[in-house]
Write an enzyme that holds these catalytic residues in place. Structure first.
Site, PDB file in Angstrom:
ATOM      1  N   HIS A  98      32.931 152.246  33.341  1.00 22.07           N
ATOM      2  CA  HIS A  98      32.420 153.480  32.757  1.00 22.07           C
ATOM      3  C   HIS A  98      33.533 154.291  32.108  1.00 22.07           C
ATOM      4  O   HIS A  98      33.341 154.917  31.059  1.00 22.07           O
ATOM      5  CB  HIS A  98      31.756 154.307  33.866  1.00 22.07           C
ATOM      6  CG  HIS A  98      30.802 155.348  33.376  1.00 22.07           C
ATOM      7  ND1 HIS A  98      29.604 155.036  32.765  1.00 22.07           N
ATOM      8  CD2 HIS A  98      30.857 156.716  33.412  1.00 22.07           C
ATOM      9  CE1 HIS A  98      28.966 156.149  32.452  1.00 22.07           C
ATOM     10  NE2 HIS A  98      29.705 157.183  32.825  1.00 22.07           N
TER      11      HIS A  98
ATOM     12  N   GLY B   7      29.574 163.821  28.657  1.00 22.31           N
ATOM     13  CA  GLY B   7      28.934 163.469  29.920  1.00 22.31           C
ATOM     14  C   GLY B   7      29.391 164.377  31.045  1.00 22.31           C
ATOM     15  O   GLY B   7      30.036 165.395  30.835  1.00 22.31           O
ATOM     16  N   GLY B   8      29.044 163.980  32.276  1.00 22.62           N
ATOM     17  CA  GLY B   8      29.408 164.764  33.451  1.00 22.62           C
ATOM     18  C   GLY B   8      28.340 164.775  34.517  1.00 22.62           C
ATOM     19  O   GLY B   8      28.250 165.726  35.301  1.00 22.62           O
ATOM     20  N   ALA B   9      27.506 163.709  34.555  1.00 22.80           N
ATOM     21  CA  ALA B   9      26.492 163.554  35.613  1.00 22.80           C
ATOM     22  C   ALA B   9      25.533 164.737  35.687  1.00 22.80           C
ATOM     23  O   ALA B   9      25.016 165.042  36.759  1.00 22.80           O
ATOM     24  CB  ALA B   9      27.165 163.313  36.968  1.00 22.80           C
TER      25      ALA B   9
ATOM     26  N   ASP C 158      30.455 148.342  34.291  1.00 24.23           N
ATOM     27  CA  ASP C 158      30.144 149.742  34.577  1.00 24.23           C
ATOM     28  C   ASP C 158      29.312 149.818  35.853  1.00 24.23           C
ATOM     29  O   ASP C 158      28.194 149.323  35.908  1.00 24.23           O
ATOM     30  CB  ASP C 158      29.364 150.333  33.397  1.00 24.23           C
ATOM     31  CG  ASP C 158      29.203 151.843  33.477  1.00 24.23           C
ATOM     32  OD1 ASP C 158      29.130 152.376  34.604  1.00 24.23           O
ATOM     33  OD2 ASP C 158      29.128 152.483  32.410  1.00 24.23           O
TER      34      ASP C 158
ATOM     35  N   GLN D 270      27.928 160.523  25.370  1.00 18.38           N
ATOM     36  CA  GLN D 270      28.570 159.656  26.361  1.00 18.38           C
ATOM     37  C   GLN D 270      28.016 159.935  27.747  1.00 18.38           C
ATOM     38  O   GLN D 270      27.903 161.091  28.162  1.00 18.38           O
ATOM     39  CB  GLN D 270      30.087 159.865  26.337  1.00 18.38           C
ATOM     40  CG  GLN D 270      30.879 158.860  27.158  1.00 18.38           C
ATOM     41  CD  GLN D 270      31.232 159.353  28.561  1.00 18.38           C
ATOM     42  OE1 GLN D 270      31.211 160.560  28.819  1.00 18.38           O
ATOM     43  NE2 GLN D 270      31.542 158.430  29.454  1.00 18.38           N
ATOM     44  N   SER D 271      27.618 158.884  28.476  1.00 19.34           N
ATOM     45  CA  SER D 271      27.124 158.989  29.852  1.00 19.34           C
ATOM     46  C   SER D 271      25.897 159.909  29.913  1.00 19.34           C
ATOM     47  O   SER D 271      24.911 159.651  29.227  1.00 19.34           O
ATOM     48  CB  SER D 271      28.254 159.451  30.767  1.00 19.34           C
ATOM     49  OG  SER D 271      27.921 159.307  32.121  1.00 19.34           O
ATOM     50  N   ALA D 272      25.946 160.981  30.708  1.00 20.21           N
ATOM     51  CA  ALA D 272      24.822 161.912  30.733  1.00 20.21           C
ATOM     52  C   ALA D 272      24.564 162.497  29.357  1.00 20.21           C
ATOM     53  O   ALA D 272      23.418 162.788  28.989  1.00 20.21           O
ATOM     54  CB  ALA D 272      25.087 163.035  31.737  1.00 20.21           C
TER      55      ALA D 272
END
Length: 318
Positions: A260, A51-53, A228, A124-126
Site C-alpha cells: 500500500h 487517503g487516510g482511512a 497490498d 489514493q486509498s480512502a
C-alpha cells in the site's frame, strides 16, 4: 524520517505552493495549490484526493506526488475534507465534490494558469474511494436532476486515476476489522449499514438506475500493488470488471509485489524510474507525444538510503 523531512521542508518553504486556500464553508474545506515554474500555459491540472482511512486524511499527504507532477509542468490541487468524527462518509463525499467544483470553476484563472479542458482527478486509498463516489454520484445527478445548479459535471474530468482504493465497502468490512479498523467504528464512519451500499462505488455502478450515467464517465485507471495488505488488490480488479460490464472505459494496472505504501512513499523516495508516476503521466500526456518523450526520459533522485526504505517497509502498519 529523512525523506519526510525533505518533503515537509519543500511543503512549508517552497514559494510555488499556495497553502490552505478556501473552497467551502467548513474549516476543513481547504486545498493546497502546487504551481509549476516555467513551461507553457495553460497547463494540465490534477485534483488530488488524499487517503487516510477516512480518519487521518490531510492535504499535505499529497506533497510528494504533487512535487513530482509540478516538475512536469502540471498544476496540482490537494484538497482536504472532513475526517471522522467531524463528519461521516456522506460529508466527506460532499466536501470532495465541492472541492472539485470549485477547482473546475477556477482552474482557468490567469493567476493559476490551468487548462479547463485538461482537468484530471486522482485519489489514493480512502481518497480513491471518495473520488470515485464523487464522480459516480455527480454523473448520476446529471441524469436524475439535470445539470442546472451543479458546480461541475463529470465530462469536465478528462480522466480519473484511482490508486490503491477500496470500492465495495460491504465486502471489505471484515478485512478492515481484522486490520484494526473495527467494524463498530467503520459503521459509524459510514453512518449505518445502508451507507455501506450507498457509498460503495461498485454497488453504485451495478445499480440499474446508474446505467444511463455510464456514458458520462471519463476514462478510469485503477492502480494497485499485489502485496497490498491494507486494501487487497482484488478490490481494484473487481471494480474494474464491474465498470467494464456496464460499458465504462477502464484499465487496471497491477504492480507485482508492491504494498500500500510502496507505490506512494517508498518507490518515490527510492528515486530512479517510478512506475506509478510514469503511468499517471501517461494518462495526463496521452495526447501529447512531445511530453511523452520527456516523461520516458525522466528519472528521480534518491531521497533515502535503501536500508532505511526497507526498514520503513517492514515496520509500516499499512
Amino acid at each position: 524520517m529523512p525523506g519526510f523531512i525533505q518533503v515537509m521542508y519543500y511543503y512549508f518553504f517552497s514559494k510555488n505552493i499556495q497553502r490552505s486556500l478556501v473552497y467551502g464553508d467548513h474549516p476543513r474545506n481547504r486545498f493546497d495549490l502546487f504551481l509549476p515554474t516555467g513551461g507553457h500555459k495553460p497547463r494540465p491540472a490534477v485534483i488530488f484526493v488524499t487517503g487516510g482511512a477516512w480518519v487521518i486524511g490531510y492535504k499535505a499527504w499529497g506533497a510528494l506526488l504533487a512535487r513530482q507532477l509540478a516538475e512536469r509542468n502540471i498544476i496540482v490541487a490537494c484538497i482536504d475534507y472532513r475526517n471522522f468524527p467531524q463528519g461521516s462518509v456522506s460529508d466527506m463525499v460532499s466536501d470532495v465534490s465541492r472541492g472539485i467544483g470549485h477547482l473546475c470553476q477556477n482552474i482557468g484563472d490567469p493567476n493559476i494558469g490551468g487548462d479547463p479542458n485538461k482537468i484530471y482527478l486522482v485519489g489514493q486509498s480512502a481518497g480513491a474511494h471518495l473520488g470515485a463516489c464523487a464522480l459516480l454520484l455527480q454523473a448520476e445527478k446529471q441524469i436524475t436532476d439535470g445539470t442546472a445548479g451543479l458546480t461541475w459535471i463529470s465530462s469536465q474530468i478528462k480522466a480519473y486515476v484511482a490508486l490503491s482504493g477500496g470500492y465495495n465497502l460491504r465486502n471489505l468490512m471484515e478485512h478492515f476489522d481484522r486490520r484494526g479498523l473495527y467494524k463498530s467504528l467503520f459503521l459509524r464512519i459510514m453512518k449505518d449499514e445502508e451507507g455501506l451500499t450507498r457509498f460503495s462505488p461498485e454497488c453504485i455502478v451495478r445499480s440499474p438506475s446508474f446505467r444511463d450515467a455510464v456514458a458520462l464517465l471519463p476514462p478510469i485507471t485503477l492502480v494497485h500493488g499485489t502485496a497490498d495488505y491494507s486494501i487487497p488488490y482484488e478490490a481494484s480488479v473487481e471494480f474494474g470488471e464491474t465498470l467494464k460490464s456496464v460499458g465504462a472505459t477502464v484499465s487496471t494496472l497491477l504492480y507485482p509485489g508492491k504494498t500500500h505504501t510502496d507505490l506512494f512513499l517508498q518507490d518515490p523516495m527510492r528515486g530512479g524510474k517510478i512506475d506509478m508516476l510514469t503511468d499517471i503521466l501517461a494518462v495526463i500526456h496521452a495526447d501529447d507525444e512531445e511530453e511523452q518523450a520527456l516523461d520516458a526520459a525522466m528519472t528521480r533522485p534518491r531521497m533515502v538510503p535503501e536500508c532505511l526504505l526497507q526498514f520503513a517497509r517492514w515496520v509500516s502498519p499499512f
